[in-house]
Design an enzyme around this catalytic site. Structure first.
Site, PDB file in Angstrom:
ATOM      1  N   ASP A  10       0.873  -1.163   0.000  1.00  0.00           N
ATOM      2  CA  ASP A  10       0.000   0.000   0.000  1.00  0.00           C
ATOM      3  C   ASP A  10       0.918   1.222   0.000  1.00  0.00           C
ATOM      4  OD1 ASP A  10      -2.417   1.537   0.272  1.00  0.00           O
ATOM      5  OD2 ASP A  10      -1.936   1.769   2.400  1.00  0.00           O
ATOM      6  N   ARG A  11       0.413   2.358  -0.430  1.00  0.00           N
ATOM      7  CA  ARG A  11       1.264   3.545  -0.516  1.00  0.00           C
ATOM      8  C   ARG A  11       1.190   4.382   0.758  1.00  0.00           C
ATOM      9  NH1 ARG A  11       0.310   8.643  -4.473  1.00  0.00           N
ATOM     10  NH2 ARG A  11      -0.505   9.447  -2.519  1.00  0.00           N
ATOM     11  N   ASP A  12       0.103   5.114   0.940  1.00  0.00           N
ATOM     12  CA  ASP A  12      -0.028   6.041   2.071  1.00  0.00           C
ATOM     13  C   ASP A  12      -0.098   5.268   3.391  1.00  0.00           C
ATOM     14  OD1 ASP A  12      -0.164   8.128   0.189  1.00  0.00           O
ATOM     15  OD2 ASP A  12      -2.326   7.894   0.000  1.00  0.00           O
ATOM     16  N   TYR A  22      -5.441  13.861   1.659  1.00  0.00           N
ATOM     17  CA  TYR A  22      -4.867  13.261   0.453  1.00  0.00           C
ATOM     18  C   TYR A  22      -3.469  13.794   0.168  1.00  0.00           C
ATOM     19  CZ  TYR A  22      -9.478  11.399  -0.381  1.00  0.00           C
ATOM     20  OH  TYR A  22     -10.655  10.715  -0.266  1.00  0.00           O
ATOM     21  N   ASN A  54      -5.294   2.949  -3.529  1.00  0.00           N
ATOM     22  CA  ASN A  54      -6.510   3.686  -3.863  1.00  0.00           C
ATOM     23  C   ASN A  54      -6.167   5.171  -3.874  1.00  0.00           C
ATOM     24  OD1 ASN A  54      -8.060   1.330  -3.797  1.00  0.00           O
ATOM     25  ND2 ASN A  54      -8.848   1.694  -1.746  1.00  0.00           N
ATOM     26  N   GLN A  55      -6.599   5.862  -4.910  1.00  0.00           N
ATOM     27  CA  GLN A  55      -6.380   7.311  -5.002  1.00  0.00           C
ATOM     28  C   GLN A  55      -7.705   7.989  -5.350  1.00  0.00           C
ATOM     29  OE1 GLN A  55      -3.526   9.007  -4.164  1.00  0.00           O
ATOM     30  NE2 GLN A  55      -2.914   7.008  -3.414  1.00  0.00           N
ATOM     31  N   ALA A  56      -8.629   7.919  -4.399  1.00  0.00           N
ATOM     32  CA  ALA A  56     -10.006   8.371  -4.616  1.00  0.00           C
ATOM     33  C   ALA A  56     -10.145   9.882  -4.736  1.00  0.00           C
ATOM     34  CB  ALA A  56     -10.901   7.866  -3.491  1.00  0.00           C
TER      35      ALA A  56
END
Length: 172
Positions: A10-12, A22, A54-56
């Site tokens: 996962d990134r963040d 964000y 996820n980059q919502a």
């Protein structure tokens, strides 16, 4: 055909600081301590390194896909080019449902197919339950990092951060 072992990341909250907001500007993109060292150890242990994120904020109109791509280029450069691939989902239920969005598993499925990954010898390292749920759907073992997720229903092994996860559960 040779199957590869992989670490899905996962990134963040795993690779860069989770800001509670964000992260889409390079100025705000702070790579966490120990990340580069952990990625080097994993590469030396012959793992593919694939980010699943996820980059919502794009679906919410907060930033553009171009901003995500700039952050990902920055991440790759700052970690010495060790990351093999990055999959990201720009959707959010407020505008579009998507099987790409974790806890769904389509991003992992695409990576598994493209890179000939052996799920049984792979891990997903994330900071939320949805990361672990997506991994379980494709037979990949999950490891939780940080303290975002607590509770009795958490069955995944836990670590303080990425480097701790690597040392405790992967290359021990």
């Amino acid at each position: 055909m040779r199957l590869h072992k992989c670490i899905f990341l996962d990134r963040d909250g795993v690779l860069n600081r989770e800001r509670g907001d964000y992260t889409f500007k390079i100025n705000d993109f702070e790579i966490l301590d120990g990340v580069k060292e952990a990625l080097k150890i994993l590469k030396e242990s012959d793992y593919l390194l694939i980010v699943i994120t996820n980059q919502a904020g794009v679906a919410k109109g907060l930033y553009k896909e171009e901003d995500v791509l700039k952050c990902h280029t920055y991440l790759k450069v700052q970690t010495g080019g060790l990351i093999d691939d990055i999959y990201f989902c720009l959707h959010h239920p407020i505008s579009t449902e998507s099987l790409l969005r974790k806890p769904n598993s389509l991003m992992l499925e695409k990576a598994i197919a493209k890179w000939s990954i052996d799920p049984e010898h792979s891990f997903m390292i994330g900071d939320s339950l949805r990361d672990i749920q997506a991994a379980e759907k494709v037979g990949v073992r999950g490891i939780l990092v940080g303290d975002k997720e607590e509770g009795e229903n958490m069955t995944a092994p836990k670590a303080k951060n990425l480097l701790d996860a690597v040392n405790k559960f992967i290359v021990n």
